[in-house]
Design a protein around this motif. Structure first.
Motif, PDB file in Angstrom:
ATOM      1  N   ALA A   1       0.845  -1.195   0.000  1.00  0.00           N
ATOM      2  CA  ALA A   1       0.000   0.000   0.000  1.00  0.00           C
ATOM      3  C   ALA A   1       0.885   1.252   0.000  1.00  0.00           C
ATOM      4  CB  ALA A   1      -0.902  -0.004   1.231  1.00  0.00           C
ATOM      5  N   SER A   2       0.266   2.402  -0.204  1.00  0.00           N
ATOM      6  CA  SER A   2       1.042   3.643  -0.231  1.00  0.00           C
ATOM      7  C   SER A   2       1.523   4.045   1.161  1.00  0.00           C
ATOM      8  CB  SER A   2       0.225   4.772  -0.849  1.00  0.00           C
ATOM      9  OG  SER A   2      -0.960   4.975  -0.110  1.00  0.00           O
ATOM     10  N   ARG A   3       0.762   3.654   2.205  1.00  0.00           N
ATOM     11  CA  ARG A   3       1.192   3.935   3.576  1.00  0.00           C
ATOM     12  C   ARG A   3       0.551   2.937   4.528  1.00  0.00           C
ATOM     13  NH1 ARG A   3      -2.818   7.419   6.151  1.00  0.00           N
ATOM     14  NH2 ARG A   3      -4.402   7.888   4.623  1.00  0.00           N
ATOM     15  N   ASN A   4       1.152   2.784   5.709  1.00  0.00           N
ATOM     16  CA  ASN A   4       0.612   1.875   6.716  1.00  0.00           C
ATOM     17  C   ASN A   4      -0.599   2.525   7.366  1.00  0.00           C
ATOM     18  OD1 ASN A   4       2.645   0.013   6.295  1.00  0.00           O
ATOM     19  ND2 ASN A   4       3.909   0.771   7.946  1.00  0.00           N
ATOM     20  N   ARG A   5      -1.715   1.792   7.425  1.00  0.00           N
ATOM     21  CA  ARG A   5      -2.901   2.312   8.098  1.00  0.00           C
ATOM     22  C   ARG A   5      -3.895   1.194   8.358  1.00  0.00           C
ATOM     23  NH1 ARG A   5      -3.835   3.402   2.674  1.00  0.00           N
ATOM     24  NH2 ARG A   5      -5.970   3.183   1.944  1.00  0.00           N
ATOM     25  N   ILE A   6      -4.825   1.471   9.273  1.00  0.00           N
ATOM     26  CA  ILE A   6      -5.898   0.537   9.585  1.00  0.00           C
ATOM     27  C   ILE A   6      -7.207   1.275   9.380  1.00  0.00           C
ATOM     28  CG2 ILE A   6      -7.029  -0.811  11.393  1.00  0.00           C
ATOM     29  CD1 ILE A   6      -4.349  -1.242  12.690  1.00  0.00           C
ATOM     30  N   GLU A   7      -8.154   0.625   8.722  1.00  0.00           N
ATOM     31  CA  GLU A   7      -9.492   1.185   8.547  1.00  0.00           C
ATOM     32  C   GLU A   7     -10.492   0.226   9.150  1.00  0.00           C
ATOM     33  OE1 GLU A   7     -10.163   1.955   4.416  1.00  0.00           O
ATOM     34  OE2 GLU A   7      -8.709   3.592   4.363  1.00  0.00           O
ATOM     35  N   ARG A   8     -11.458   0.788   9.871  1.00  0.00           N
ATOM     36  CA  ARG A   8     -12.485  -0.039  10.491  1.00  0.00           C
ATOM     37  C   ARG A   8     -13.847   0.439  10.010  1.00  0.00           C
ATOM     38  NH1 ARG A   8     -13.505  -0.796  16.974  1.00  0.00           N
ATOM     39  NH2 ARG A   8     -15.033  -2.461  16.815  1.00  0.00           N
ATOM     40  N   ASP A   9     -14.614  -0.477   9.464  1.00  0.00           N
ATOM     41  CA  ASP A   9     -15.962  -0.174   9.000  1.00  0.00           C
ATOM     42  C   ASP A   9     -16.889  -1.182   9.658  1.00  0.00           C
ATOM     43  OD1 ASP A   9     -18.167   0.752   7.663  1.00  0.00           O
ATOM     44  OD2 ASP A   9     -17.710  -0.292   5.787  1.00  0.00           O
ATOM     45  N   GLY A  10     -17.419  -0.802  10.821  1.00  0.00           N
ATOM     46  CA  GLY A  10     -18.245  -1.741  11.583  1.00  0.00           C
ATOM     47  C   GLY A  10     -17.400  -2.892  12.078  1.00  0.00           C
ATOM     48  N   ALA A  11     -17.744  -4.108  11.622  1.00  0.00           N
ATOM     49  CA  ALA A  11     -17.006  -5.298  12.048  1.00  0.00           C
ATOM     50  C   ALA A  11     -15.817  -5.591  11.139  1.00  0.00           C
ATOM     51  CB  ALA A  11     -17.933  -6.503  12.086  1.00  0.00           C
ATOM     52  N   ASP A  12     -15.754  -4.939   9.993  1.00  0.00           N
ATOM     53  CA  ASP A  12     -14.671  -5.180   9.036  1.00  0.00           C
ATOM     54  C   ASP A  12     -13.441  -4.353   9.393  1.00  0.00           C
ATOM     55  OD1 ASP A  12     -16.319  -6.859   7.580  1.00  0.00           O
ATOM     56  OD2 ASP A  12     -17.015  -5.253   6.261  1.00  0.00           O
ATOM     57  N   ILE A  13     -12.300  -5.035   9.450  1.00  0.00           N
ATOM     58  CA  ILE A  13     -11.039  -4.349   9.717  1.00  0.00           C
ATOM     59  C   ILE A  13     -10.114  -4.607   8.543  1.00  0.00           C
ATOM     60  CG2 ILE A  13      -9.033  -4.191  11.237  1.00  0.00           C
ATOM     61  CD1 ILE A  13     -10.855  -5.177  13.502  1.00  0.00           C
ATOM     62  N   ARG A  14      -9.632  -3.520   7.955  1.00  0.00           N
ATOM     63  CA  ARG A  14      -8.687  -3.623   6.840  1.00  0.00           C
ATOM     64  C   ARG A  14      -7.356  -3.029   7.286  1.00  0.00           C
ATOM     65  NH1 ARG A  14     -10.213  -4.274   1.536  1.00  0.00           N
ATOM     66  NH2 ARG A  14     -12.359  -4.961   1.327  1.00  0.00           N
ATOM     67  N   VAL A  15      -6.288  -3.764   7.028  1.00  0.00           N
ATOM     68  CA  VAL A  15      -4.950  -3.312   7.394  1.00  0.00           C
ATOM     69  C   VAL A  15      -4.142  -3.154   6.109  1.00  0.00           C
ATOM     70  CG1 VAL A  15      -2.880  -3.795   8.730  1.00  0.00           C
ATOM     71  CG2 VAL A  15      -5.101  -4.560   9.582  1.00  0.00           C
ATOM     72  N   TYR A  16      -3.611  -1.952   5.910  1.00  0.00           N
ATOM     73  CA  TYR A  16      -2.785  -1.653   4.743  1.00  0.00           C
ATOM     74  C   TYR A  16      -1.343  -1.502   5.205  1.00  0.00           C
ATOM     75  CZ  TYR A  16      -7.286  -0.458   2.665  1.00  0.00           C
ATOM     76  OH  TYR A  16      -8.583  -0.505   2.208  1.00  0.00           O
ATOM     77  N   VAL A  17      -0.436  -2.243   4.555  1.00  0.00           N
ATOM     78  CA  VAL A  17       0.983  -2.153   4.903  1.00  0.00           C
ATOM     79  C   VAL A  17       1.801  -1.894   3.639  1.00  0.00           C
ATOM     80  CG1 VAL A  17       0.904  -3.542   7.012  1.00  0.00           C
ATOM     81  CG2 VAL A  17       1.250  -4.670   4.824  1.00  0.00           C
ATOM     82  N   THR A  18       2.894  -1.162   3.794  1.00  0.00           N
ATOM     83  CA  THR A  18       3.745  -0.828   2.651  1.00  0.00           C
ATOM     84  C   THR A  18       4.677  -1.975   2.279  1.00  0.00           C
ATOM     85  OG1 THR A  18       5.353   0.162   4.140  1.00  0.00           O
ATOM     86  CG2 THR A  18       3.719   1.642   3.178  1.00  0.00           C
ATOM     87  N   THR A  19       4.786  -2.951   3.138  1.00  0.00           N
ATOM     88  CA  THR A  19       5.724  -4.062   2.956  1.00  0.00           C
ATOM     89  C   THR A  19       5.264  -5.015   1.858  1.00  0.00           C
ATOM     90  OG1 THR A  19       5.740  -3.975   5.357  1.00  0.00           O
ATOM     91  CG2 THR A  19       7.127  -5.617   4.348  1.00  0.00           C
TER      92      THR A  19
END
Length: 85
Positions: free
Chosen positions: A24-42
């Motif tokens: 991903a372009s940057r490390n981040r976590i997004e939470r949408d209700g029960a869904d958790i998405r983790v974006y990592v640059t690695t």
């Protein structure tokens, strides 16, 4: 974007399912209700992306990363972690 506070999920024995996006372009976590998405640059090689996911997730949960155990999805984008006591 600030890392979301996931401390409400930090119960011993809790299972946390995440969807991982490597390179991903940057490390981040997004939470949408029960869904958790983790974006990592690695890049997803040799467990490097998973290690970064553990770091980000532990920080958001407010627990040491040693308490996070990968249960399912070692090489998949969908991973399930358990919080150890």
């Amino acid at each position: 974007m600030k890392t979301p506070n996931l401390s409400d999920l930090a119960q011993p024995g809790a299972l946390i399912a995440v969807r991982v996006t490597p390179k991903a372009s940057r490390n981040r976590i997004e939470r949408d209700g029960a869904d958790i998405r983790v974006y990592v640059t690695t890049v997803p090689e040799g467990g490097k992306a998973t290690a970064d996911v553990v770091k980000l997730l532990a920080k958001a949960l407010g627990i040491p990363k040693t308490r996070l155990a990968l249960i399912r999805g070692e090489t998949a984008r969908d991973k399930v972690f358990r919080i150890d006591p």
